[in-house]
Design a protein around this motif. Structure first.
Motif, PDB file in Angstrom:
ATOM      1  N   UNK A 189      -4.457   9.904  -3.810  1.00  0.00           N
ATOM      2  CA  UNK A 189      -4.555  11.313  -3.409  1.00  0.00           C
ATOM      3  C   UNK A 189      -5.694  12.013  -4.139  1.00  0.00           C
ATOM      4  N   UNK A 190      -5.863  11.693  -5.417  1.00  0.00           N
ATOM      5  CA  UNK A 190      -6.956  12.287  -6.190  1.00  0.00           C
ATOM      6  C   UNK A 190      -8.305  11.802  -5.663  1.00  0.00           C
ATOM      7  N   UNK A 191      -8.420  10.497  -5.410  1.00  0.00           N
ATOM      8  CA  UNK A 191      -9.690   9.931  -4.948  1.00  0.00           C
ATOM      9  C   UNK A 191     -10.076  10.409  -3.549  1.00  0.00           C
ATOM     10  N   UNK A 192      -9.110  10.448  -2.653  1.00  0.00           N
ATOM     11  CA  UNK A 192      -9.430  10.720  -1.255  1.00  0.00           C
ATOM     12  C   UNK A 192      -9.309  12.191  -0.860  1.00  0.00           C
ATOM     13  N   UNK A 193      -8.544  12.970  -1.625  1.00  0.00           N
ATOM     14  CA  UNK A 193      -8.340  14.348  -1.217  1.00  0.00           C
ATOM     15  C   UNK A 193      -8.460  15.389  -2.302  1.00  0.00           C
ATOM     16  N   UNK A 194      -8.793  14.958  -3.532  1.00  0.00           N
ATOM     17  CA  UNK A 194      -8.790  15.867  -4.674  1.00  0.00           C
ATOM     18  C   UNK A 194      -7.453  16.605  -4.741  1.00  0.00           C
ATOM     19  N   UNK A 195      -6.386  15.870  -4.441  1.00  0.00           N
ATOM     20  CA  UNK A 195      -5.038  16.413  -4.436  1.00  0.00           C
ATOM     21  C   UNK A 195      -4.321  15.925  -5.678  1.00  0.00           C
ATOM     22  N   UNK A 196      -3.740  16.873  -6.403  1.00  0.00           N
ATOM     23  CA  UNK A 196      -2.982  16.582  -7.619  1.00  0.00           C
ATOM     24  C   UNK A 196      -1.516  16.869  -7.349  1.00  0.00           C
ATOM     25  N   UNK A 197      -0.667  15.942  -7.741  1.00  0.00           N
ATOM     26  CA  UNK A 197       0.768  16.150  -7.581  1.00  0.00           C
ATOM     27  C   UNK A 197       1.258  17.136  -8.633  1.00  0.00           C
ATOM     28  N   UNK A 198       2.084  18.087  -8.214  1.00  0.00           N
ATOM     29  CA  UNK A 198       2.653  19.041  -9.163  1.00  0.00           C
ATOM     30  C   UNK A 198       3.583  18.305 -10.111  1.00  0.00           C
ATOM     31  N   UNK A 199       3.593  18.738 -11.367  1.00  0.00           N
ATOM     32  CA  UNK A 199       4.420  18.087 -12.386  1.00  0.00           C
ATOM     33  C   UNK A 199       5.897  18.087 -12.019  1.00  0.00           C
ATOM     34  N   UNK A 200       6.403  19.180 -11.466  1.00  0.00           N
ATOM     35  CA  UNK A 200       7.823  19.276 -11.142  1.00  0.00           C
ATOM     36  C   UNK A 200       8.205  18.609  -9.841  1.00  0.00           C
ATOM     37  N   UNK A 201       7.219  18.342  -8.989  1.00  0.00           N
ATOM     38  CA  UNK A 201       7.527  17.783  -7.683  1.00  0.00           C
ATOM     39  C   UNK A 201       7.452  16.276  -7.665  1.00  0.00           C
ATOM     40  N   UNK A 202       8.427  15.672  -7.039  1.00  0.00           N
ATOM     41  CA  UNK A 202       8.427  14.224  -6.883  1.00  0.00           C
ATOM     42  C   UNK A 202       8.246  13.910  -5.405  1.00  0.00           C
ATOM     43  N   UNK A 203       7.201  13.176  -5.058  1.00  0.00           N
ATOM     44  CA  UNK A 203       7.037  12.808  -3.648  1.00  0.00           C
ATOM     45  C   UNK A 203       8.265  12.045  -3.158  1.00  0.00           C
ATOM     46  N   UNK A 204       8.681  12.336  -1.938  1.00  0.00           N
ATOM     47  CA  UNK A 204       9.871  11.691  -1.377  1.00  0.00           C
ATOM     48  C   UNK A 204       9.458  10.451  -0.590  1.00  0.00           C
ATOM     49  N   UNK A 205      10.051   9.308  -0.937  1.00  0.00           N
ATOM     50  CA  UNK A 205       9.819   8.091  -0.172  1.00  0.00           C
ATOM     51  C   UNK A 205      10.485   8.255   1.181  1.00  0.00           C
ATOM     52  N   UNK A 206       9.694   8.159   2.241  1.00  0.00           N
ATOM     53  CA  UNK A 206      10.233   8.313   3.589  1.00  0.00           C
ATOM     54  C   UNK A 206      10.600   6.968   4.203  1.00  0.00           C
ATOM     55  N   UNK A 207       9.755   5.960   3.976  1.00  0.00           N
ATOM     56  CA  UNK A 207      10.027   4.660   4.560  1.00  0.00           C
ATOM     57  C   UNK A 207       9.027   3.623   4.111  1.00  0.00           C
ATOM     58  N   UNK A 208       9.372   2.372   4.364  1.00  0.00           N
ATOM     59  CA  UNK A 208       8.475   1.250   4.081  1.00  0.00           C
ATOM     60  C   UNK A 208       8.267   0.524   5.400  1.00  0.00           C
ATOM     61  N   UNK A 209       7.005   0.301   5.721  1.00  0.00           N
ATOM     62  CA  UNK A 209       6.617  -0.232   7.019  1.00  0.00           C
ATOM     63  C   UNK A 209       5.874  -1.551   6.865  1.00  0.00           C
ATOM     64  N   UNK A 247       0.827  -1.194   0.000  1.00  0.00           N
ATOM     65  CA  UNK A 247       0.000   0.000   0.000  1.00  0.00           C
ATOM     66  C   UNK A 247       0.861   1.243   0.000  1.00  0.00           C
ATOM     67  N   UNK A 248       0.222   2.367  -0.230  1.00  0.00           N
ATOM     68  CA  UNK A 248       0.890   3.663  -0.179  1.00  0.00           C
ATOM     69  C   UNK A 248       0.114   4.571   0.756  1.00  0.00           C
ATOM     70  N   UNK A 249       0.822   5.440   1.423  1.00  0.00           N
ATOM     71  CA  UNK A 249       0.230   6.504   2.239  1.00  0.00           C
ATOM     72  C   UNK A 249       1.044   7.757   1.962  1.00  0.00           C
ATOM     73  N   UNK A 250       0.400   8.903   2.129  1.00  0.00           N
ATOM     74  CA  UNK A 250       1.084  10.176   1.893  1.00  0.00           C
ATOM     75  C   UNK A 250       0.919  11.092   3.090  1.00  0.00           C
ATOM     76  N   UNK A 251       2.022  11.676   3.493  1.00  0.00           N
ATOM     77  CA  UNK A 251       1.985  12.766   4.455  1.00  0.00           C
ATOM     78  C   UNK A 251       2.056  14.032   3.617  1.00  0.00           C
ATOM     79  N   UNK A 252       0.879  14.616   3.370  1.00  0.00           N
ATOM     80  CA  UNK A 252       0.759  15.810   2.539  1.00  0.00           C
ATOM     81  C   UNK A 252       0.860  17.016   3.466  1.00  0.00           C
ATOM     82  N   UNK A 253       1.844  17.876   3.200  1.00  0.00           N
ATOM     83  CA  UNK A 253       2.130  19.023   4.054  1.00  0.00           C
ATOM     84  C   UNK A 253       1.951  20.296   3.244  1.00  0.00           C
ATOM     85  N   UNK A 254       1.090  21.191   3.736  1.00  0.00           N
ATOM     86  CA  UNK A 254       0.855  22.433   2.995  1.00  0.00           C
ATOM     87  C   UNK A 254       1.856  23.520   3.407  1.00  0.00           C
TER      88      UNK A 254
END
Length: 149
Positions: free
Chosen positions: A62-82, A18-25
């Motif tokens: 992120x789109x389904x649960x938060x209507x959040x779109x990843x910016x084209x230039x930004x790459x989410x950083x993998x923090x860890x696998x649990x 699975x994947x989870x995101x810590x989205x920080x504004x």
């Protein structure tokens, strides 16, 4: 019927991911959701489907649960696998930190998502799950990462 399928799924499937995101504004608030089918506030995310990349699953969830779109230039950083032994003895979760995103409009509550919001880390909802609190502390306060979700 659902419980029979759940028992089958727990014992017959191989490893799940699975994947989870810590989205920080920009105000250092984190985005949390509350599902309709489990208790507590959690980080958005879900399962990686067959034939789907981890990056695609993250963007979809992120789109389904938060209507959040990843910016084209930004790459989410993998923090860890649990290891998520709360779900099964085969479940793993990849946690990504997302700082570059847009949310064109807040999501609407649905059959899956009862509530959502951005919260300051010192003012999280009382029902925030322990796993979510631990991940926030690891990322935001530098707490030692654990292996288990």
């Amino acid at each position: 019927m659902q419980s029979i399928l759940h028992v089958y799924w727990r014992f017959a499937r191989g490893m799940t991911l699975g994947v989870r995101a810590l989205v920080i504004d920009g105000e250092e608030r984190v985005f949390l959701i509350r599902h309709t089918y489990v208790q507590g506030w959690q980080l958005p995310g879900g399962g990686v489907e067959t034939g789907e990349t981890v990056a695609d699953a993250l963007a979809r969830e992120l789109a389904e649960e938060g209507n959040i779109e990843l910016d084209d230039g930004g790459t989410p950083a993998l923090f860890g696998i649990y290891f998520n032994r709360h779900v099964s003895r085969r479940d793993h979760v990849a946690l990504f930190v997302v700082r570059e995103f847009r949310q064109p409009r807040p999501p609407r509550p649905s059959r899956e998502i009862a509530a959502h919001g951005f919260f300051h880390i010192d003012d999280l909802p009382a029902e925030t799950t322990s796993g979510t609190r631990a991940r926030i502390a690891e990322v935001m306060h530098g707490a030692p990462p654990r292996r288990d979700w």
